[in-house]
Every structure is written in structure tokens, then in C-alpha cells.
Design an enzyme around this catalytic site. Structure first.
Site, mmCIF file in Angstrom:
data_model
loop_
_atom_site.group_PDB
_atom_site.id
_atom_site.type_symbol
_atom_site.label_atom_id
_atom_site.label_comp_id
_atom_site.label_asym_id
_atom_site.label_seq_id
_atom_site.Cartn_x
_atom_site.Cartn_y
_atom_site.Cartn_z
ATOM 1 N N ASP A 88 0.842 -1.202 0.000
ATOM 2 C CA ASP A 88 0.000 0.000 0.000
ATOM 3 C C ASP A 88 0.875 1.249 0.000
ATOM 4 O OD1 ASP A 88 -1.908 1.928 0.266
ATOM 5 O OD2 ASP A 88 -2.464 1.418 2.345
ATOM 6 N N LYS A 107 1.791 7.898 0.361
ATOM 7 C CA LYS A 107 2.276 7.936 1.739
ATOM 8 C C LYS A 107 3.685 8.524 1.774
ATOM 9 C CE LYS A 107 -0.119 3.738 3.378
ATOM 10 N NZ LYS A 107 -1.012 4.340 4.371
ATOM 11 N N ASP A 131 0.251 -5.114 4.351
ATOM 12 C CA ASP A 131 -1.142 -4.673 4.259
ATOM 13 C C ASP A 131 -2.052 -5.788 3.736
ATOM 14 O OD1 ASP A 131 -2.905 -2.653 4.859
ATOM 15 O OD2 ASP A 131 -2.742 -1.659 2.916
ATOM 16 N N ASP A 179 -5.726 6.445 -0.550
ATOM 17 C CA ASP A 179 -5.088 5.656 0.511
ATOM 18 C C ASP A 179 -6.129 4.947 1.383
ATOM 19 O OD1 ASP A 179 -2.983 4.569 1.875
ATOM 20 O OD2 ASP A 179 -2.503 6.392 3.024
ATOM 21 N N GLU A 223 -7.940 2.617 0.499
ATOM 22 C CA GLU A 223 -8.179 1.618 -0.553
ATOM 23 C C GLU A 223 -8.709 0.299 -0.020
ATOM 24 O OE1 GLU A 223 -5.389 1.945 0.983
ATOM 25 O OE2 GLU A 223 -4.950 -0.150 1.418
ATOM 26 N N ARG A 253 -11.010 -0.526 2.157
ATOM 27 C CA ARG A 253 -12.471 -0.678 2.185
ATOM 28 C C ARG A 253 -13.035 -0.870 0.779
ATOM 29 N NH1 ARG A 253 -12.874 5.077 5.108
ATOM 30 N NH2 ARG A 253 -10.878 4.287 5.860
HETATM 31 N N1 BES Z 1 -3.137 0.153 5.209
HETATM 32 C C1 BES Z 1 -3.504 1.408 5.754
HETATM 33 C C2 BES Z 1 -3.767 1.343 7.254
HETATM 34 C C3 BES Z 1 -2.601 1.005 8.128
HETATM 35 C C4 BES Z 1 -1.911 1.998 8.797
HETATM 36 C C5 BES Z 1 -2.239 -0.309 8.345
HETATM 37 C C6 BES Z 1 -0.857 1.680 9.636
HETATM 38 C C7 BES Z 1 -1.187 -0.626 9.170
HETATM 39 C C8 BES Z 1 -0.496 0.357 9.827
HETATM 40 C C9 BES Z 1 -4.781 1.931 5.085
HETATM 41 O O1 BES Z 1 -4.963 1.547 3.768
HETATM 42 C C10 BES Z 1 -4.714 3.404 5.108
HETATM 43 O O2 BES Z 1 -3.865 3.945 4.465
HETATM 44 N N2 BES Z 1 -5.630 4.010 5.836
HETATM 45 C C11 BES Z 1 -5.714 5.422 5.925
HETATM 46 C C12 BES Z 1 -7.163 5.787 5.759
HETATM 47 C C13 BES Z 1 -7.393 7.254 5.631
HETATM 48 C C14 BES Z 1 -6.849 7.765 4.325
HETATM 49 C C15 BES Z 1 -8.879 7.497 5.726
HETATM 50 C C16 BES Z 1 -5.199 5.832 7.300
HETATM 51 O O3 BES Z 1 -5.460 5.111 8.259
HETATM 52 O O4 BES Z 1 -4.508 6.837 7.383
HETATM 53 ZN ZN ZN Z 2 -4.047 -0.194 3.188
HETATM 54 MN MN MN Z 3 -4.034 2.909 2.417
#
Ligand code: BES
Ligand code: ZN
Ligand code: MN
Length: 505
Positions: free
Chosen positions: A275, A282, A294, A353, A355, A357
Site C-alpha cells: 500500500d 504515503k 497490508d 489511501d 483503498e 475498504r
Molecule cells: N493500510 C492502511 C492502514 C494502516 C496503517 C495499516 C498503519 C497498518 C499500519 C490503510 O490503507 C490506510 O492507508 N488508511 C488510511 C485511511 C485514511 C486515508 C482514511 C489511514 O489510516 O490513514
Molecule cells: Zn491499506
Molecule cells: Mn491505504
């Protein structure tokens, strides 16, 4: 497996190296000192010391050992195996988790030993099989290493464990050893997959790994490629995949019990192989470095299937692994794009990001179409879950107290901790979109909750539990049965739920 030749990954690279070197574990009536490098003795903080320790409590206390849980004392021997005392605290408070932790402590304190023994005092109130299972899990999980990509691995692999349980029936103990071997093996498979570098394990590769595991452990695997996903209308998984040169895969797993089935459980796993955040890229920080994991949810679902046949689970279990990476490129999906999920729901992309869901929504719709009695989904979904609960506890949500309760009971058994958070429907309007049925981004607060609310829309009325494992997928350090790196979190929990699953009717 066919890989692009420029990666120079050997053809025979296996993403599940743990399967190639499984330790032998046995319950025995008497430890065979001559064949062991070390013996771990579990010591309670009161009562008689085990007879063959030639020291008294005062002497142990002078060495700083009071038999508190998590403490150990190594006693070098002139001849014979190294002796390690491991504290378990007051015996009345000792439970399955304490036993698992104690075996992990022995395995860590004897890190230079390939062949270890465990001497365990009589334990009232816990069945011998449960004692042996927990000890097996603790030892095998603690000594896990992902070192196939190192030229000279520095750790001694564990190859033999034997345990003597005082006052326990040997057959019952042996049964527990077998169960623990299967559950620990499964968790270590999930760790292997999550620890694999993203270039070594693409969506195509995990599909091939699933096919191999299905053939070996007795479950069906059906792989859907990009063209088939287009035909199925899986616009979420395809949208996330758009920026990648690697094809997506949806992997459907099916376990059928030999006898009549007690219900049909659906498991959906997030399989983002890497991811990057996509166009919502990121930063290149330590968190981004973890994003090869991920797919921890998909890994735990896949790994849990490896245990169902051997443990004779009585329910039908179907799994959907939603696999792709999330990449920025000229073809990537964009902020403002509208994706159409399987079933026709339109989704405005407000952040590429978020993604997970999107990939999960198609899997949840397919699980519903399949007519499962309940859905459990597991996903490294939000940084908010990590911020709220840290690395030891996963966020649990659901629309049904029975399914959520089943997950909570399993978590208590396997020490994969969960904490239920509310599905606060008043926050649902944060997901409203001006142009589509729903948006993939909520407001600045309660990110784990709004992510769960997004999934809830696709679940509908099916009894459902959601595990957000963004925090628990990984451990920063060796800690009890959790080895540094991917934890395999959720694998043993899902196995436990599946083994006990009965549809309410
Ligand atoms: N894969 C990430 C979530 C994540 C963060 C997993 C840290 C493991 C460790 C997810 O896809 C993500 O990027 N989520 C975002 C969502 C936001 C953009 C609404 C997040 O949590 O910042
Ligand atoms: Zn993710
Ligand atoms: Mn993400």
C-alpha cells in the site's frame, strides 16, 4: 510461479519457508535428558519446588528469581542440558495464556538450543490437551524467524520440543500437542506471507501459494484474474489495482466438512500486497515501510484454512481474499473517481489511501451472494485503530452480538486481544457523497469507526464482525509468542471461531 526476470528472484523461492522446517513436538512420560540441549522448568511462585532442582527458594531469590510471570533464570550445568527456570506466578492464577507465555519464555531463553524439553507441574482446572496446545504454540511461535533471504541466519532453528506434564494423561496431552502444532503452523504461514517482500509476493504469487496450500491441506481454491473480476463487476478491487503493473487476484477458498455441516461461515481478508497510498502517496516513513504487510488480513484467512481439515472443523467455511497492490502511476485511480462495486453501489474516491475498504466491499457483497450465515472480515484497515489501541489489541466491530461474542471468546482463548468499538451510526453521514452513493473517506476523527461504517453498508443485515488489525499485524520487538515482524494475528482466532461455529437457526 512466473516472475518478471529482472527481479532475479530464484524460481524455487517459497513464500512459506516455515513449512520446510517444522519442529517435531511430542508429549512424553519422561524427558530424555541425553537428547536435549536445554530443559525449561515451569516454576510457580508458591508451593514445593520441583524435586530435582538442587536449590531452595531463598537461593533462587538471591539470584533475583521469584518465579514471577515473564521472569527466567538460566542455570548452567557442567554436563547435560542447560536448565532454565521460568516463573509462572501463583498457580491458582495460571491460565492458558500464562502457559503459552511461559513456553515462549523458555524458547527465547534457550535461543541457542535446537532441542528443548519442558517440565510442567501438575495444573488443576485446565484440561491436559489445552495445557499442551498452549505450550506447543508458545514454543513454536516464539522461535519463528523469517530468515530465508539472509545468507547466514544467526538464530538456531528449533527442531525438537518434548514436554512432560506432571499428572496429565499422555494421550490427552498428545492430542493438545497435535492441535497446537497445527495452529502454530498456520500462524507461522501467515507470518511468512506477511513478512515476504512485496516484490516476492504479488497478488499473482499469493494466488499460487493459496493453490499449493489448498492441495496440501485439503481445501478448494478458485482464483479470479483481472478479466474475471471485470466480468464479476468488482469495481473496488479493480479501481485500486488500476495504477499497478501487477494484475489483481481474488482468491476464493472453500472448506467443506466431511460430515454434515453446522453452518456456513464467510471470511473476507484485505489483501493489499503493498500500500503506497496511490495518488494520495504515503510519506517514505517507517510506517510506509510496513505496507508490504497490508495483506495481513488475507494472510490470516488463508492460513486459517490450513488448519480446518486437520482439526475437523464442522462448519462450511468460505473465504474471499481481495488481492492487489495500491500504486500511483499514470493509470492510477484518482481522487474524485467514482467506482462501482459488485452489486451496483457507486463510491466516490476522496482518498486513494483509503483503498482497503474499496477492495473489501466487493468481497463482502460476494459473501452475501454466497448465502453465508455470518461474515467475519479482517483487514489492516486504519491507522486510527493502531493509534487507539496500539499493537496488542485489535479493534472489533459488528452488527450482531452473537458473532461479536464468538470473536471475543476466541480472542480470550488465543490471546489475540480485541476490544469492541461502537458502530456509531450518527457518523454515517460523514461518508455521504455529492456524486455517488457513498464516499470512501470520513471526517478527521474516529477513522476506525467510519471505515467500519463503510463496510457495514455492504454487509447489510447479515450477522457480521469486523477486525481492524492495523495495529496488531506487526510487532516492533520479540514479545512472548509474538516474534518481531509480522505476528500472524487473527489466524489462531479465526481457526478457533471456525472450529466452534454453529449457525443460529
Ligand atoms: N493500510 C492502511 C492502514 C494502516 C496503517 C495499516 C498503519 C497498518 C499500519 C490503510 O490503507 C490506510 O492507508 N488508511 C488510511 C485511511 C485514511 C486515508 C482514511 C489511514 O489510516 O490513514
Ligand atoms: Zn491499506
Ligand atoms: Mn491505504
Amino acid at each position: 510461479m512466473s516472475r518478471s526476470p529482472n527481479k532475479l528472484i530464484p524460481e524455487d523461492f517459497t513464500p512459506t519457508p516455515s513449512l520446510e522446517r517444522e519442529p517435531q513436538v511430542a508429549a512424553v512420560a519422561e524427558l530424555d535428558d541425553s537428547g536435549l540441549d536445554a530443559i525449561g522448568v515451569l516454576v510457580a511462585s508458591e508451593g514445593e519446588l520441583p524435586a530435582d532442582i538442587a536449590l531452595d527458594r531463598a537461593a533462587l531469590a538471591r539470584a533475583g528469581f521469584e518465579a514471577e510471570p515473564g521472569t527466567s533464570l538460566v542455570l548452567p550445568q557442567e554436563t547435560g542440558p542447560l536448565l532454565v527456570l521460568v516463573g509462572v506466578g501463583p498457580s491458582a492464577e495460571l491460565g492458558v495464556s500464562g502457559l503459552r507465555d511461559a513456553a515462549a519464555a523458555v524458547a527465547r531463553a534457550t535461543a541457542k538450543s535446537a532441542r528443548i524439553g519442558l517440565r510442567v507441574p501438575a495444573i488443576a482446572d485446565i484440561a491436559a490437551a489445552d495445557v499442551a496446545q498452549a505450550l506447543t504454540e508458545g514454543a513454536l511461535l516464539a522461535r519463528y524467524r523469517f530468515d530465508i533471504l539472509k545468507d547466514k541466519a544467526k538464530d538456531v532453528p528449533l527442531d525438537h520440543v518434548e514436554m512432560r506434564l506432571d499428572g496429565a494423561d499422555l494421550d490427552a496431552a498428545s492430542e493438545g500437542v497435535e492441535i497446537g502444532t497445527v495452529t502454530a503452523r498456520a500462524a507461522n504461514i501467515a507470518r511468512d506471507l506477511a513478512n515476504c517482500p512485496p516484490g516476492h509476493l504479488t497478488a499473482t504469487d499469493i494466488a499460487a501459494a493459496a493453490v499449493a496450500l489448498g492441495a496440501r491441506f485439503g481445501f478448494e481454491v478458485e482464483v479470479f484474474d483481472k478479466q474475471q473480476l471485470i466480468e464479476l463487476g468488482c469495481g473496488g478491487l479493480l479501481g485500486v489495482n488500476q495504477g499497478s503493473t501487477e494484475e489483481p487476484r481474488m482468491i476464493k477458498l472453500r472448506y467443506m466438512p466431511e460430515e454434515t455441516s453446522t453452518g456456513h461461515l464467510g471470511l473476507v481478508g484485505k489483501g493489499i500486497m503493498y500500500d503506497s497510498g496511490g495518488i494520495s502517496l504515503k510519506p517514505s516513513d517507517p510506517m510506509h515501510l510496513l505496507m508490504k504487510m497490508d495483506m495481513g488480513g488475507a494472510a490470516s484467512v488463508l492460513a486459517s484454512f490450513t488448519a480446518l481439515r486437520e482439526l475437523a472443523a464442522t462448519a462450511t467455511v468460505t473465504g474471499w481474499l481481495m488481492c492487489t497492490d495500491n500504486m500511483p502511476s499514470g493509470s492510477a485511480y484518482k481522487l474524485g473517481d467514482v467506482l462501482t462495486a459488485r452489486g451496483g453501489t457507486t463510491v466516490e474516491v476522496k482518498n486513494t489511501d483509503a483503498e482497503g475498504r474499496l477492495a473489501m466491499m466487493d468481497g463482502i457483497v460476494l459473501a452475501n451472494e454466497d448465502g453465508v450465515d455470518a461474515i467475519i472480515d479482517i483487514a489492516t484497515l486504519t491507522g486510527a485503530a493502531l493509534m487507539a489501541l496500539g499493537q496488542l489489541t485489535a479493534a472489533l466491530f459488528g452488527n450482531d452480538d452473537a458473532v461479536v461474542g464468538a470473536v471475543e471468546r476466541a480472542a480470550a482463548t488465543t490471546a489475540e486481544q480485541v476490544w469492541r468499538l461502537p458502530l456509531e451510526h450518527k457518523y454515517r453521514k460523514q461518508l455521504d457523497s455529492d456524486v455517488a452513493d457513498i464516499a470512501n473517506l470520513g471526517g478527521p476523527y474516529a477513522g476506525a469507526i467510519t471505515a467500519a461504517l463503510f463496510l457495514a453498508d455492504f454487509v447489510g443485515d447479515t450477522p457480521w464482525a469486523h477486525l481492524d488489525i492495523a495495529g496488531t499485524m506487526q510487532s516492533d520487538s520479540d514479545d512472548s509468542w509474538r516474534s518481531k515482524g509480522a505476528t500472524g494475528y487473527g489466524t489462531r482466532l479465526l481457526i478457533d471461531v471456525a472450529r466452534k461455529y454453529r449457525a443460529e437457526s
